[in-house]
Enzyme design. Structure first.
Site, PDB file in Angstrom:
ATOM      1  N   GLY A 188       0.822  -1.203   0.000  1.00 23.43           N
ATOM      2  CA  GLY A 188       0.000   0.000   0.000  1.00 23.43           C
ATOM      3  C   GLY A 188       0.856   1.252   0.000  1.00 23.43           C
ATOM      4  O   GLY A 188       1.822   1.378  -0.755  1.00 23.43           O
ATOM      5  N   ASP A 205      -3.393  -4.047  -9.506  1.00 21.84           N
ATOM      6  CA  ASP A 205      -3.434  -4.612 -10.856  1.00 21.84           C
ATOM      7  C   ASP A 205      -2.571  -3.789 -11.806  1.00 21.84           C
ATOM      8  O   ASP A 205      -1.856  -4.334 -12.658  1.00 21.84           O
ATOM      9  CB  ASP A 205      -4.874  -4.665 -11.361  1.00 21.84           C
ATOM     10  CG  ASP A 205      -5.806  -5.338 -10.375  1.00 21.84           C
ATOM     11  OD1 ASP A 205      -5.363  -6.285  -9.693  1.00 21.84           O
ATOM     12  OD2 ASP A 205      -6.971  -4.903 -10.269  1.00 21.84           O
TER      13      ASP A 205
END
Length: 314
Positions: A224, A254
């Site tokens: 993250g 992705d």
């Protein structure tokens, strides 16, 4: 060519509004519909960057037709395996303080025949020498056994293509024995795989090493806002990418995988590309994928000096 397979694709509808009020009528400031599912997003980001790609998808119903049409409009080749169930629709609600509420539908249950047809389509059409990578992405729909990815990886590897795997839980653990070339868990998925919380970068390095011992050749771990970590036989690298403002983190992982594969799928250069793509994605609305013009390579920092004691944010 890079081929993606998404066993449980979706239409992603995103609403942006000032604040979500439960039990009341909420009026969105903007809304958009995007093709969704991890492998679909990877294909979209690869196509935007000029890479040749094909998205293999089980599709059914009106939402499946719309998803295919949206991809074709973006210039993405689609290999469709028809299924009787309706392709799912997922909803994301993004508030002005960047709070994100997601509602993910379960998707259709695939029959034994449909499961076999999906596996056969990949084995028949996408195991030749022209396929550089097969990216297997997302959760498995109802009806597919946890070892479905493992079977796919084993069959495609025998044809010479390299395998990138982005899934979690039993499907990830079962596929490790087939020795995928790279797996891309996030922090929570990696913690689940090793059965313990990961509080520091050093904890992530150790957990990634365990996945390599079980069969993964490389582990690309997404942390993250804390960055990304690549652990491979050649070494380990850690990187970050500064982001001034996050608009939506839907599909950022992705986009990172697309950047990694598009840059060769190994080493420091590929990690830097993954970071640039992920950072660009979070600055965009909904599950919109970045184009080369959105990338800020100057914001990326990659090093072989792993900050093992760095505490990860909750």
């Amino acid at each position: 060519m890079i081929v993606t397979i998404t066993p449980n694709p979706s239409l992603d509808r995103t609403y942006e509004l000032p604040a979500l009020s439960r039990g009341e009528v909420n009026r969105a400031a903007t809304d958009r519909v995007d093709p969704g599912g991890k492998g679909v997003n990877v294909a979209r980001a690869l196509t935007a960057a000029g890479h040749r790609t094909t998205a293999v998808l089980p599709l059914g119903g009106f939402s499946g037709l719309l998803l295919s049409d949206l991809l074709l409009r973006q210039g993405i080749a689609v290999a469709t395996v028809p299924v009787r169930g309706e392709t799912r629709i997922n909803v994301s609600i993004v508030e002005s303080d960047h709070g994100l509420t997601k509602i993910n539908a379960p998707g259709p249950e695939l029959s034994e025949h449909e499961s076999a047809a999906l596996l056969a389509a990949v084995r028949r059409d996408f195991t030749g020498p022209e396929v550089d990578w097969l990216a297997c992405c997302g959760s498995l729909p109802r009806g597919l056994a946890p070892d479905w990815y493992a079977e796919l990886v084993g069959q495609v590897h025998s044809g010479g293509a390299r395998i990138a795997l982005d899934t979690s839980g039993p499907a990830l653990l079962a596929a490790l024995k087939a020795r995928p070339d790279v797996v891309k868990p996030n922090r929570e998925e990696l913690a689940e795989a090793v059965g313990r919380p990961l509080a520091t970068v050093g904890d992530v390095v150790e957990a990634a090493g365990e996945l390599r011992e079980r069969g993964a050749q490389q582990v690309l771990a997404s942390l993250g806002a804390d960055g990304m970590l690549l652990v491979a036989e050649e070494g380990s690298w850690f990187g970050t990418a500064a982001v001034a403002e996050v608009r939506s983190d839907v599909g950022a992982g992705d986009a990172s995988l697309a950047g990694f594969l598009g840059a060769g799928g190994s080493g420091l250069k590929a990690l830097a590309a993954a970071l640039a793509h992920g950072a660009a994605a979070v600055r965009l609305p909904g599950s919109m994928m970045p184009t080369p013009a959105d990338l800020d390579h100057a914001a990326v920092r990659v090093t072989a000096e792993i900050p093992a004691e760095r505490v990860l944010r909750d």
